[in-house]
Design a protein around this motif. Structure first.
Motif, short mmCIF file in Angstrom:
data_model
loop_
_atom_site.label_atom_id
_atom_site.label_comp_id
_atom_site.label_asym_id
_atom_site.label_seq_id
_atom_site.Cartn_x
_atom_site.Cartn_y
_atom_site.Cartn_z
N LYS A 77 22.47 35.02 55.04
CA LYS A 77 22.71 34.71 53.57
C LYS A 77 24.28 34.38 53.56
N ALA A 78 24.50 33.00 53.03
CA ALA A 78 25.73 32.64 52.74
C ALA A 78 26.82 33.80 51.88
N GLY A 79 26.16 34.09 50.90
CA GLY A 79 26.87 34.79 49.84
C GLY A 79 27.26 36.30 50.58
N HIS A 80 26.48 36.92 51.36
CA HIS A 80 26.85 38.01 52.19
C HIS A 80 28.03 37.67 53.39
N ARG A 81 27.73 36.54 53.92
CA ARG A 81 28.58 36.40 54.61
C ARG A 81 30.15 36.04 54.21
N HIS A 82 30.03 35.45 53.13
CA HIS A 82 31.14 35.28 52.23
C HIS A 82 31.80 36.52 51.94
N PHE A 83 31.05 37.58 51.46
CA PHE A 83 31.59 38.78 51.19
C PHE A 83 32.06 39.64 52.30
N ILE A 84 31.56 39.57 53.51
CA ILE A 84 32.22 40.10 54.69
C ILE A 84 33.36 39.73 55.07
N LEU A 85 33.54 38.05 54.91
CA LEU A 85 34.61 37.55 55.11
C LEU A 85 35.78 38.10 54.28
N GLN A 86 35.41 38.35 52.95
CA GLN A 86 36.38 39.14 52.08
C GLN A 86 36.70 40.36 52.50
N MET A 87 35.86 41.24 52.85
CA MET A 87 36.35 42.36 53.36
C MET A 87 37.20 42.38 54.74
N ALA A 88 36.97 41.43 55.30
CA ALA A 88 37.65 41.54 56.65
C ALA A 88 39.15 40.96 56.34
N LEU A 89 39.23 40.06 55.50
CA LEU A 89 40.69 39.47 55.11
C LEU A 89 41.35 40.81 54.50
N LYS A 90 40.62 41.49 53.45
CA LYS A 90 41.34 42.67 53.25
C LYS A 90 41.71 43.86 54.22
N CYS A 91 40.84 44.01 55.45
CA CYS A 91 41.24 44.86 56.29
C CYS A 91 42.41 44.07 57.02
N ALA A 92 42.38 42.99 57.44
CA ALA A 92 43.64 42.27 58.01
C ALA A 92 44.77 42.34 57.26
N ASP A 93 44.70 42.21 55.82
CA ASP A 93 45.81 42.31 55.34
C ASP A 93 46.62 43.89 55.11
N ILE A 94 45.70 44.74 55.17
CA ILE A 94 46.34 46.16 55.21
C ILE A 94 46.30 46.89 56.52
N CYS A 95 46.26 45.96 57.54
CA CYS A 95 45.85 46.83 58.66
C CYS A 95 47.02 47.36 59.69
N ASN A 96 48.35 47.27 59.01
CA ASN A 96 49.61 47.82 59.88
C ASN A 96 49.56 49.04 60.16
N PRO A 97 48.90 49.98 59.23
CA PRO A 97 48.77 51.60 59.73
C PRO A 97 47.83 51.68 60.88
N CYS A 98 47.13 50.79 61.28
CA CYS A 98 46.03 50.82 62.29
C CYS A 98 46.57 50.32 63.67
N ARG A 99 48.02 49.70 63.58
CA ARG A 99 48.40 49.07 64.73
C ARG A 99 48.93 50.29 65.62
N PRO A 100 49.32 49.94 66.91
CA PRO A 100 50.00 51.13 67.81
C PRO A 100 51.39 51.49 67.19
N TRP A 101 51.79 52.54 67.27
CA TRP A 101 53.08 53.21 66.36
C TRP A 101 54.28 52.24 66.52
N GLU A 102 54.54 51.69 67.76
CA GLU A 102 55.98 50.78 67.79
C GLU A 102 55.52 49.47 66.94
N LEU A 103 54.40 48.95 66.59
CA LEU A 103 54.45 48.04 65.70
C LEU A 103 54.00 48.59 64.21
N SER A 104 53.49 49.49 64.13
CA SER A 104 53.13 49.86 62.79
C SER A 104 54.52 50.29 62.09
#
Length: 500
Positions: free
Chosen positions: A350-377
């Motif tokens: 379903k297009a609506g569900h795919r779009h919602f997952i894209l929203q969640m993926a972008l939210k994760c990408a936007d705050i993923c800094n604590p999930c990077r290796p220590w040198e980058l984080s």
């Protein structure tokens, strides 16, 4: 959704402004056309850009752009009181004036000269060119034969340990990562994108990020884009997303913080910034990022070859993704995500569900800094904290209440990061791991756990060091994370360890 609106007609009893400026990528004016009939030099036609005004004020045409930039007539009204904070005030010069044309002849000419208001970054670039200062030649984005280490890095762009700081240095800050990903997916050919228009769009995106922001700059945009690419490759997404979804996700990632001023929404509200009034104190920055993207798309004509309805749908869907990065709506999206996962009713056909997952993926990408290796984080943590502290310094200087997390005397990098990871990042990535239980999601959770423990250890060392001279410091430091916890759900903590 209607994106463009007509600007008000100038009053007949007032002269047309001698210099009409428009922010490149945001507003374009034409003095020879009108939506109401025959061309009238006293009318300004429909704008093509990012921010829309429809005012009934007949005293003057007075538009305030980011940084307190103004479009004004030189006579006929008193200047408005400056309510935007001095930190955001930028003085621009009139560029591209007609040679050999006096101001009197310009004001009496039947056809007005169109002037452009450049963004701050492009203004500085143009000023250097006018002064004859040579510019650093970037690595050409149209070249597929990238040389040396940059090419080697692009071959490993899907690696979660990708060092975006090194890549930025190797490519002179040129935004060819997004171009490379679009080419890799075959989206340029599939959507018949004009290479020159695409190049121009990406360069303008690069220029509209403020390079003097410690955190919200083009490097952060590239980092979010690289993280988004990693998520798009996850099996559940790779097997379900359409080419349109992928194109939408990559463009939203690289533009999600476009023209960010380096201060957060509460700062704009309490300084009565025009953006806060324009968007009624709701998702102020996110709305501005979205409308700025729309302006660049329309100026470059990147999707002008598509049917108008498809182009408008693209703009609307981009807005939906970018607005999802508003940290103040974190609980809303997280609750909805949990409900879907608990009920196991996500259907990516379903297009609506795919779009919602894209929203969640972008939210994760936007705050993923604590999930990077220590040198980058660690680098990202120091950058975002410095941006917070710079805002706090400005607030102190001008006798404003210092925003939470922005006081360098009572906060540290460690306590800010521990609070952010505990109350914002961990809940989101735990749910993402439920949705996509892969090696990548487990790697991200593992890095975050190690980074949190490392910051905790550093906090204890600082507390022991300061305990000898300042007995109360230990208690203050221990309470720092608790203070941060109460503030984590507000707009004070930007996306990506920062607010978007």
């Amino acid at each position: 959704m209607e994106v463009c609106y007509q600007l008000p007609v100038l009053p007949l009893d007032r002269p047309v402004p001698k210099h009409v400026l428009s922010r490149r990528g945001a507003i374009s004016f034409s003095s020879s056309s009108s939506l109401f009939g025959s061309p009238d030099p006293r009318q300004l036609s429909q704008r093509r850009g990012a921010i829309s005004y429809d005012s009934s004020d007949q005293t003057a045409l007075y538009i305030r752009m980011l940084g307190d930039v103004r479009v004004r007539s030189q006579v006929g009204f008193e200047p408005e009181r400056r309510v935007s904070h001095p930190y955001l005030c930028i003085d621009f010069r009139n560029l591209h004036t007609r040679l050999g044309c006096s101001s009197e002849s310009a004001s009496s000419a039947p056809e007005r000269r169109v002037h452009r208001l450049l963004s701050f970054q492009r203004y500085l670039h143009s000023s250097r060119l006018l002064r004859g200062i040579p510019q650093q030649i970037p690595l050409h984005i149209l070249d597929e034969d990238y040389t040396g280490q940059a090419q080697c890095m692009l071959e490993k762009v899907g690696n979660w340990n990708f060092d975006i700081f090194l890549f930025d240095r190797l490519t002179n800050g040129n935004g060819l990562l997004t171009f490379h990903l679009l080419k890799q997916y075959g989206l340029v050919e599939l959507f018949q994108l004009d290479i020159v228009k695409l190049w121009r769009f990406l360069v303008m995106v690069q220029e509209d990020y403020h390079s003097d922001n410690p955190y919200h700059n083009a490097v952060h945009a590239a980092d979010v884009t690289q993280a988004m690419y990693c998520y798009l490759r996850e099996p559940k997404l790779a097997n379900s997303l359409t080419s349109y979804d992928i194109l939408l996700g990559l463009i939203a990632a690289v533009t999600h913080d476009l023209d960010h001023p380096g201060v957060n929404q509460p700062f704009l509200i309490k300084t009565d910034h025009y953006l806060a009034s324009l968007y009624r104190n709701s998702s102020v920055l996110e709305n501005h990022h979205w409308k700025s993207v729309v302006g660049l798309l329309r100026e470059t004509g990147l999707f002008s070859h598509l049917p108008p309805e498809d182009s408008l749908n693209m703009e609307r869907d981009l807005g939906s993704l970018i607005l999802a990065t508003d940290i103040s709506r974190q609980n809303e999206y997280l609750t909805r995500f949990r409900v879907h996962l608990d009920q196991e009713n996500l259907c990516l056909s379903k297009a609506g569900h795919r779009h919602f997952i894209l929203q969640m993926a972008l939210k994760c990408a936007d705050i993923c800094n604590p999930c990077r290796p220590w040198e980058l984080s660690k680098q990202w943590s120091e950058r975002v904290t410095e941006e917070f502290f710079q805002q706090g310094d400005i607030e102190k200087k001008h006798k404003l209440d210092v925003s939470p997390l922005c006081n360098r005397e009572t906060n540290t990098v460690g306590n800010i990061q521990i609070g952010f990871m505990t109350y914002v990042a961990e809940p989101l990535f735990a749910e993402w791991a439920r949705f996509s239980d892969t090696r990548l999601s487990q790697t991200m959770l593992g890095h975050m756990g190690l980074n949190k423990a490392t910051w905790g250890g550093l906090q204890q060392e600082q507390a022991l060091t300061s305990e000898e001279g300042e007995p109360g410091t230990d208690a203050e430091t221990a309470g720092g994370a608790a203070t941060t916890a109460g503030e984590s759900s507000s707009k004070e903590i930007p996306q990506g360890n920062t607010e978007s």
